[in-house]
Design a protein around this motif. Structure first.
Motif, PDB file in Angstrom:
ATOM      1  N   LYS A 102      48.298  63.718  41.268  1.00 55.47           N
ATOM      2  CA  LYS A 102      47.520  64.473  42.252  1.00 55.47           C
ATOM      3  C   LYS A 102      46.020  64.376  42.035  1.00 55.47           C
ATOM      4  O   LYS A 102      45.244  64.360  42.989  1.00 55.47           O
ATOM      5  CB  LYS A 102      47.968  65.933  42.282  1.00 55.47           C
ATOM      6  N   GLY A 103      45.591  64.297  40.756  1.00 61.07           N
ATOM      7  CA  GLY A 103      44.161  64.214  40.477  1.00 61.07           C
ATOM      8  C   GLY A 103      43.557  62.915  40.975  1.00 61.07           C
ATOM      9  O   GLY A 103      42.507  62.909  41.637  1.00 61.07           O
ATOM     10  N   THR A 104      44.219  61.804  40.676  1.00 65.72           N
ATOM     11  CA  THR A 104      43.753  60.498  41.148  1.00 65.72           C
ATOM     12  C   THR A 104      43.746  60.466  42.666  1.00 65.72           C
ATOM     13  O   THR A 104      42.788  59.981  43.289  1.00 65.72           O
ATOM     14  CB  THR A 104      44.674  59.383  40.613  1.00 65.72           C
ATOM     15  N   LEU A 105      44.795  61.006  43.273  1.00 66.38           N
ATOM     16  CA  LEU A 105      44.903  61.040  44.725  1.00 66.38           C
ATOM     17  C   LEU A 105      43.795  61.899  45.328  1.00 66.38           C
ATOM     18  O   LEU A 105      43.175  61.512  46.333  1.00 66.38           O
ATOM     19  CB  LEU A 105      46.269  61.590  45.114  1.00 66.38           C
ATOM     20  N   ALA A 106      43.535  63.032  44.724  1.00 65.83           N
ATOM     21  CA  ALA A 106      42.491  63.932  45.225  1.00 65.83           C
ATOM     22  C   ALA A 106      41.129  63.250  45.190  1.00 65.83           C
ATOM     23  O   ALA A 106      40.343  63.351  46.141  1.00 65.83           O
ATOM     24  CB  ALA A 106      42.471  65.216  44.404  1.00 65.83           C
ATOM     25  N   ARG A 107      40.838  62.549  44.096  1.00 61.95           N
ATOM     26  CA  ARG A 107      39.545  61.863  43.987  1.00 61.95           C
ATOM     27  C   ARG A 107      39.419  60.746  45.026  1.00 61.95           C
ATOM     28  O   ARG A 107      38.353  60.553  45.605  1.00 61.95           O
ATOM     29  CB  ARG A 107      39.355  61.324  42.566  1.00 61.95           C
ATOM     30  N   ARG A 108      40.514  60.030  45.256  1.00 60.74           N
ATOM     31  CA  ARG A 108      40.492  58.962  46.254  1.00 60.74           C
ATOM     32  C   ARG A 108      40.262  59.527  47.662  1.00 60.74           C
ATOM     33  O   ARG A 108      39.472  58.982  48.447  1.00 60.74           O
ATOM     34  CB  ARG A 108      41.817  58.186  46.221  1.00 60.74           C
ATOM     35  N   LEU A 109      40.949  60.613  47.986  1.00 59.18           N
ATOM     36  CA  LEU A 109      40.790  61.225  49.308  1.00 59.18           C
ATOM     37  C   LEU A 109      39.387  61.803  49.488  1.00 59.18           C
ATOM     38  O   LEU A 109      38.780  61.674  50.561  1.00 59.18           O
ATOM     39  CB  LEU A 109      41.839  62.319  49.510  1.00 59.18           C
ATOM     40  N   ALA A 110      38.883  62.438  48.449  1.00 59.46           N
ATOM     41  CA  ALA A 110      37.536  63.013  48.522  1.00 59.46           C
ATOM     42  C   ALA A 110      36.503  61.914  48.767  1.00 59.46           C
ATOM     43  O   ALA A 110      35.574  62.076  49.574  1.00 59.46           O
ATOM     44  CB  ALA A 110      37.219  63.767  47.235  1.00 59.46           C
ATOM     45  N   ASP A 111      36.670  60.802  48.085  1.00 59.87           N
ATOM     46  CA  ASP A 111      35.744  59.683  48.260  1.00 59.87           C
ATOM     47  C   ASP A 111      35.862  59.104  49.670  1.00 59.87           C
ATOM     48  O   ASP A 111      34.844  58.839  50.324  1.00 59.87           O
ATOM     49  CB  ASP A 111      36.043  58.608  47.208  1.00 59.87           C
ATOM     50  N   TYR A 112      37.080  58.940  50.144  1.00 56.74           N
ATOM     51  CA  TYR A 112      37.295  58.333  51.456  1.00 56.74           C
ATOM     52  C   TYR A 112      36.737  59.206  52.585  1.00 56.74           C
ATOM     53  O   TYR A 112      36.115  58.700  53.526  1.00 56.74           O
ATOM     54  CB  TYR A 112      38.789  58.082  51.684  1.00 56.74           C
ATOM     55  N   TYR A 113      36.965  60.515  52.501  1.00 61.40           N
ATOM     56  CA  TYR A 113      36.522  61.420  53.569  1.00 61.40           C
ATOM     57  C   TYR A 113      35.149  62.037  53.285  1.00 61.40           C
ATOM     58  O   TYR A 113      34.716  62.933  54.004  1.00 61.40           O
ATOM     59  CB  TYR A 113      37.570  62.520  53.790  1.00 61.40           C
ATOM     60  N   HIS A 114      34.513  61.570  52.227  1.00 58.41           N
ATOM     61  CA  HIS A 114      33.155  62.031  51.860  1.00 58.41           C
ATOM     62  C   HIS A 114      33.098  63.557  51.685  1.00 58.41           C
ATOM     63  O   HIS A 114      32.268  64.249  52.269  1.00 58.41           O
ATOM     64  CB  HIS A 114      32.131  61.589  52.922  1.00 58.41           C
ATOM     65  N   LEU A 115      34.017  64.047  50.869  1.00 60.13           N
ATOM     66  CA  LEU A 115      34.105  65.478  50.606  1.00 60.13           C
ATOM     67  C   LEU A 115      33.935  65.752  49.115  1.00 60.13           C
ATOM     68  O   LEU A 115      34.328  64.933  48.285  1.00 60.13           O
ATOM     69  CB  LEU A 115      35.469  66.020  51.050  1.00 60.13           C
ATOM     70  N   PRO A 116      33.373  66.907  48.757  1.00 59.60           N
ATOM     71  CA  PRO A 116      33.313  67.279  47.339  1.00 59.60           C
ATOM     72  C   PRO A 116      34.712  67.558  46.819  1.00 59.60           C
ATOM     73  O   PRO A 116      35.595  67.997  47.569  1.00 59.60           O
ATOM     74  CB  PRO A 116      32.446  68.542  47.338  1.00 59.60           C
ATOM     75  N   HIS A 117      34.921  67.303  45.534  1.00 55.02           N
ATOM     76  CA  HIS A 117      36.251  67.461  44.944  1.00 55.02           C
ATOM     77  C   HIS A 117      36.198  68.413  43.758  1.00 55.02           C
ATOM     78  O   HIS A 117      35.244  68.381  42.972  1.00 55.02           O
ATOM     79  CB  HIS A 117      36.785  66.097  44.481  1.00 55.02           C
ATOM     80  N   LEU A 118      37.215  69.234  43.641  1.00 57.44           N
ATOM     81  CA  LEU A 118      37.343  70.117  42.484  1.00 57.44           C
ATOM     82  C   LEU A 118      38.743  70.019  41.914  1.00 57.44           C
ATOM     83  O   LEU A 118      39.727  70.293  42.609  1.00 57.44           O
ATOM     84  CB  LEU A 118      37.059  71.576  42.869  1.00 57.44           C
ATOM     85  N   ASP A 119      38.814  69.601  40.653  1.00 55.40           N
ATOM     86  CA  ASP A 119      40.076  69.663  39.902  1.00 55.40           C
ATOM     87  C   ASP A 119      40.114  71.072  39.315  1.00 55.40           C
ATOM     88  O   ASP A 119      39.450  71.363  38.329  1.00 55.40           O
ATOM     89  CB  ASP A 119      40.061  68.602  38.799  1.00 55.40           C
ATOM     90  N   THR A 120      40.890  71.955  39.936  1.00 56.40           N
ATOM     91  CA  THR A 120      40.872  73.361  39.505  1.00 56.40           C
ATOM     92  C   THR A 120      41.434  73.527  38.098  1.00 56.40           C
ATOM     93  O   THR A 120      41.127  74.504  37.428  1.00 56.40           O
ATOM     94  CB  THR A 120      41.655  74.261  40.476  1.00 56.40           C
TER      95      THR A 120
END
Length: 216
Positions: free
Chosen positions: A17-35
């Motif tokens: 999920k962490g790798t996926l979250a970072r990829r999605l955040a980068d693709y959609y130009h959104l900030p990411h937080l690994d809670t």
């Protein structure tokens, strides 16, 4: 894309999920937080100060000091910190404080991508997109072992698998905010998926939600 897009990603340790979250955040130009890092930051603070992990007043005090803008993954990824984090994360007042910090991050202009254990169920129940990323315990243990060996370390598969099962039991069995998929989450089993395949599957889900919003 809508004015605000919040993507909530939950799942057990090692599912990707962490790798996926970072990829999605980068693709959609959104900030990411690994809670998970917020709990690790709290645990690292307690360990550094020599405070007992089970001491609630100290844990609550440390939780108030956690700074979401200063989360060093390289420091917080240590195994001992992760073990400590899963223990302090069961303290209800600690969770309340950190969840409020996480919610503040999630509602910033434009939205955000958050991943953890209770994002879709507790932190961001109104998120536009909810994903529950999972994989078998054996696959997650093999991934963890490969990661350790890639960094020139050594590990024992049986011990890693036992550790993952313990963490799953602790995360899923806790009384406050247990790990479970939100009722409206999209399930994504990555057991047989490469990172790229998982990303494309998740992206398809997000794009479908966005397309439906545009049609509404």
């Amino acid at each position: 894309m809508p004015l605000s897009l919040t993507i909530a990603i939950d799942g057990p340790a090692g599912a990707g999920k962490g790798t996926l979250a970072r990829r999605l955040a980068d693709y959609y130009h959104l900030p990411h937080l690994d809670t998970g890092l917020t709990y690790r930051a709290l645990a690292q603070m307690l360990l550094a100060k020599g405070w007992p992990l089970g001491d609630e007043p100290h844990a609550v005090e440390a939780a108030r000091l956690v700074d979401l803008s200063n989360l060093d993954r390289s420091v917080l990824s240590a195994h001992a910190v992760g073990e400590a984090a899963s223990k302090v994360a069961v303290i209800p007042e600690v969770r309340r404080i950190l969840v409020e910090k996480q919610r503040t991050f999630a509602v910033q202009p434009g939205g955000a991508v958050l991943d953890g254990r209770d994002i879709g169920t507790v932190v961001c129940p109104d998120a536009a997109v909810k994903l529950y990323v999972t994989a078998s315990a054996e696959v997650r243990a093999r991934r963890r072992l490969a990661e350790i060996e890639a960094n020139d370390g050594t590990g024992d598969f049986a011990a890693i698998l036992a550790d993952i099962n313990r963490r799953d039991e602790r995360d899923m069995g806790r009384a406050d905010s247990p790990l479970k998929p939100a009722a409206d989450a999209h399930l994504l089993d990555t057991s047989q998926m490469s990172i790229e395949a998982a990303f494309l599957a998740a992206k398809a889900i997000v794009d479908d939600v966005l397309a439906k919003k545009d049609e509404a």
